[in-house]
Design a protein around this motif. Sequence first.
Motif, PDB file in Angstrom:
ATOM      1  N   ALA A 246      -2.517 -34.713  34.223  1.00 62.84           N
ATOM      2  CA  ALA A 246      -1.811 -33.514  34.680  1.00 62.84           C
ATOM      3  C   ALA A 246      -0.645 -33.191  33.754  1.00 62.84           C
ATOM      4  CB  ALA A 246      -1.328 -33.714  36.118  1.00 62.84           C
ATOM      5  N   ILE A 247       0.069 -34.217  33.299  1.00 66.96           N
ATOM      6  CA  ILE A 247       1.134 -33.996  32.314  1.00 66.96           C
ATOM      7  C   ILE A 247       0.551 -33.388  31.041  1.00 66.96           C
ATOM      8  CG2 ILE A 247       2.755 -35.195  30.768  1.00 66.96           C
ATOM      9  CD1 ILE A 247       3.384 -37.082  33.111  1.00 66.96           C
ATOM     10  N   ARG A 248      -0.554 -33.943  30.592  1.00 66.00           N
ATOM     11  CA  ARG A 248      -1.228 -33.401  29.398  1.00 66.00           C
ATOM     12  C   ARG A 248      -1.613 -31.945  29.598  1.00 66.00           C
ATOM     13  NH1 ARG A 248      -6.782 -35.801  29.299  1.00 66.00           N
ATOM     14  NH2 ARG A 248      -7.013 -34.149  30.872  1.00 66.00           N
ATOM     15  N   ASP A 249      -2.204 -31.637  30.751  1.00 73.05           N
ATOM     16  CA  ASP A 249      -2.755 -30.306  30.972  1.00 73.05           C
ATOM     17  C   ASP A 249      -1.676 -29.234  31.140  1.00 73.05           C
ATOM     18  OD1 ASP A 249      -5.221 -31.499  30.806  1.00 73.05           O
ATOM     19  OD2 ASP A 249      -5.579 -31.526  32.978  1.00 73.05           O
ATOM     20  N   THR A 250      -0.445 -29.632  31.445  1.00 71.59           N
ATOM     21  CA  THR A 250       0.663 -28.665  31.528  1.00 71.59           C
ATOM     22  C   THR A 250       1.517 -28.677  30.271  1.00 71.59           C
ATOM     23  OG1 THR A 250       2.163 -30.245  32.609  1.00 71.59           O
ATOM     24  CG2 THR A 250       0.757 -28.888  34.045  1.00 71.59           C
TER      25      THR A 250
END
Length: 354
Positions: A246-250
């Motif tokens: 989720a950190i990567r995707d944002t």
Amino acid sequence: MADIDVFDGHNDAVQFIAEYSPSGRDFLLRSETGHLDLSRAREGGLIGGLFALHAAPERPPENDLIITADGYEVMYAETVDPLYARQQIEAERLALESLIRRSGGQMRMAIDVDEIRAARAEGAFAAVLHMEGAEAVDREFDYLHALHAAGLRSLGPVWSRPNIFGYGVPFAFPRSPDTGPGLTDLGKQLVRTCNGLGIMIDLAHLNEKGFWDVAALSDAPLVATHACAHAICPSTRNLTDRQLDAIRDTDGVIGFNLSVNDIRADGHLIDDTPLDTVVRHIDYLINRVGEDRVALGSDFDGAVIPRGIKDASGLPHLFEAMRKSGFDRQTLSKFAFDNWLRVFGLTWKNSTSA
């Protein structure tokens, strides 16, 4: 690797400076106590960082460490009284401001990316105001607005205990970070208010349900200023692969925590942790989320860190170990400096994007 400039995503030094604690150390003089002062920062290439304000409990619990059959659990006091918390936070904030004035230009408070870059160019140390746990914030958010006006640019809604905004993740190993309820309705309002002000939301110390509440609400990149990978070290403080994704995707950032008990697979609090072990953990994170989304979040003065680093002056040893393991110069520079400025530029209002 002493020529790499470093910006650090988390330290607890304010609680130990002479301006705040009469028995504290002079941040402008080199010390062998703790991890961070201006001299050791310069020796290690550290040109700035997020300085955490944090309210300690009035009466720390007795016998707070419980050793279990396969790990540990740490018990902390209940929610800190808001008025008591505000008194501590104000004292710490004013102490940091006093230190910066006394530094005669050697240190600066920075509120945007341009000011960090300018401090770097002019050889000054850039301190960015962060608050770890929002107990001091009132329900109307008046104090939050006052802190923002005073320079606050990063906020963790909770520390590892509950408050009116949500539930912090307790310290335990081995255990999932899914430890209870997430944000309260007021906590969700806090996220929206911080988004509006351009205050970065710090997911470190927030439990898994709270993490996903922030992910569903926030219009900013997801950031954990000091955490590691749960897949390697199953501490409650560490992030699962799904959270890392989720950190990567944002397009957010995870600040790599140098706390040995969150780095080691066995969760042991042993400072004689090889730098190879540290580097393998960093490598896992970079392989999972990409080289643009992992940075340093040391937790200096708030953790037991590897003996091979020892304190801020030893950061070049970490970068040399990373270089020897195959990290190129560009990746090292991103981890050390560029990735924080990139995410600040995406989050802070009126900041120039890195």
